[in-house]
Design an enzyme around this catalytic site. Structure first.
Site, PDB file in Angstrom:
ATOM      1  CG  ASP A   1      -1.663   1.192   1.503  1.00 44.81           C
ATOM      2  OD1 ASP A   1      -2.257   1.725   0.558  1.00 44.81           O
ATOM      3  OD2 ASP A   1      -1.672   1.657   2.663  1.00 44.81           O
TER       4      ASP A   1
ATOM      5  CG  ASP B   1      -1.709   7.712   1.362  1.00 44.33           C
ATOM      6  OD1 ASP B   1      -1.145   8.779   1.629  1.00 44.33           O
ATOM      7  OD2 ASP B   1      -2.220   7.469   0.245  1.00 44.33           O
TER       8      ASP B   1
ATOM      9  CG  ASP C   1      -2.162   2.122   6.513  1.00 48.80           C
ATOM     10  OD1 ASP C   1      -2.485   3.141   7.112  1.00 48.80           O
ATOM     11  OD2 ASP C   1      -2.476   1.923   5.316  1.00 48.80           O
TER      12      ASP C   1
END
Length: 268
Positions: free
Chosen positions: A16, A18, A209
């Site tokens: 990922d 961000d 996250d």
């Protein structure tokens, strides 16, 4: 991890953006890749079968925010592929390919400001308190991190945004103090699964996250390949850590893991 080390050419490293490669910041336009993570990926790109970013960001935005002044950035990662907008866009070798925006996006774009005003939420684009709209072209995200009470603003938005999404043929993707309205039918799991098949992967690592990364974690599990899921941990999201094989301390921890993996693969 042993399978990746034994056969690097068959490994896909998926990530990922961000909260994984870039720290979460109050204004999403200020997000930038961790320089140590970028350097580690440049090393890894020459050692493994493929490095792929799977992100809700537009693919070109992830590349732009992955630039590192005076050092290697994401565009320098050998063979990097970016699957943006949850897989609807693809950046590869400097070129972006994508379908036209779905028709529902225009309706969402037009109605969001009025919806926020009706809820008594202040729209802000600066430092003052309020909610912000991030226009991704094929999706729109409403961030509450700058609101006076971010959690209360998020609760107030959930039902109205779900209604608007349903009426517009879109779906809501929840995240860390953000609700994103995006096209239905594609998620990080589908995107990652298709990429693994395309590359004939023999092992896979995926790091994320947020809740949107759960689908990618499930894709790793269902792939039947030797795989490892990595959570870039935060206090805001606990569900991902409960499903992860490894938990690291945010983007700095991801960078350290990638660097250690590059070191292990490059040998003494």
């Amino acid at each position: 991890m042993a399978a990746i080390k034994a056969d690097p050419a068959g490994a896909v490293i998926g990530l990922d953006f961000d909260g994984t490669l870039a720290p979460i910041v109050p204004d999403p336009a200020d997000a930038r890749v961790d320089p140590h993570a970028a350097s580690a990926l440049v090393r890894l790109g020459g050692l493994v079968g493929a490095v792929v970013l799977v992100t809700g960001r537009p693919a070109a935005t992830a590349i732009a925010y992955g630039a590192v002044p005076g050092g290697p950035g994401l565009a320098d990662v050998p063979g990097l592929v970016v699957l943006g907008q949850y897989g609807l866009e693809r950046w590869e070798a400097g070129q972006v390919t994508s379908p036209p925006p779905p028709p529902g996006v225009d309706r969402v774009r037009a109605e969001l400001p009025g919806l926020l005003a009706a809820l008594g939420l202040t729209l802000t684009g600066g430092e003052e308190p309020g909610v912000t709209i991030e226009d991704k072209g094929r999706a729109l995200a409403v961030h509450t991190r700058r609101a006076a009470d971010p959690e209360a603003a998020l609760r107030a938005l959930r039902e109205p945004l779900a209604k608007l999404a349903a009426e517009s043929g879109m779906q809501v993707e929840p995240g860390r103090l953000v609700l994103e309205l995006r096209p239905a039918g594609m998620d990080k799991g589908h995107a990652l699964s298709a990429f693994l098949a395309e590359r004939g992967a023999r092992s896979v690592l995926f790091a994320g996250d947020d809740l949107g990364d759960l689908a990618a974690f499930e894709a790793v599990r269902l792939s039947g390949l030797p795989g490892v899921t990595v959570c870039s941990a935060s206090l805001e999201v606990a569900a991902l850590a409960q499903r992860a094989d490894l938990i690291v301390d945010g983007p700095a921890g991801v960078a350290a893991l990638l660097s250690a993996l590059a070191g292990a693969l490059s040998g003494p």
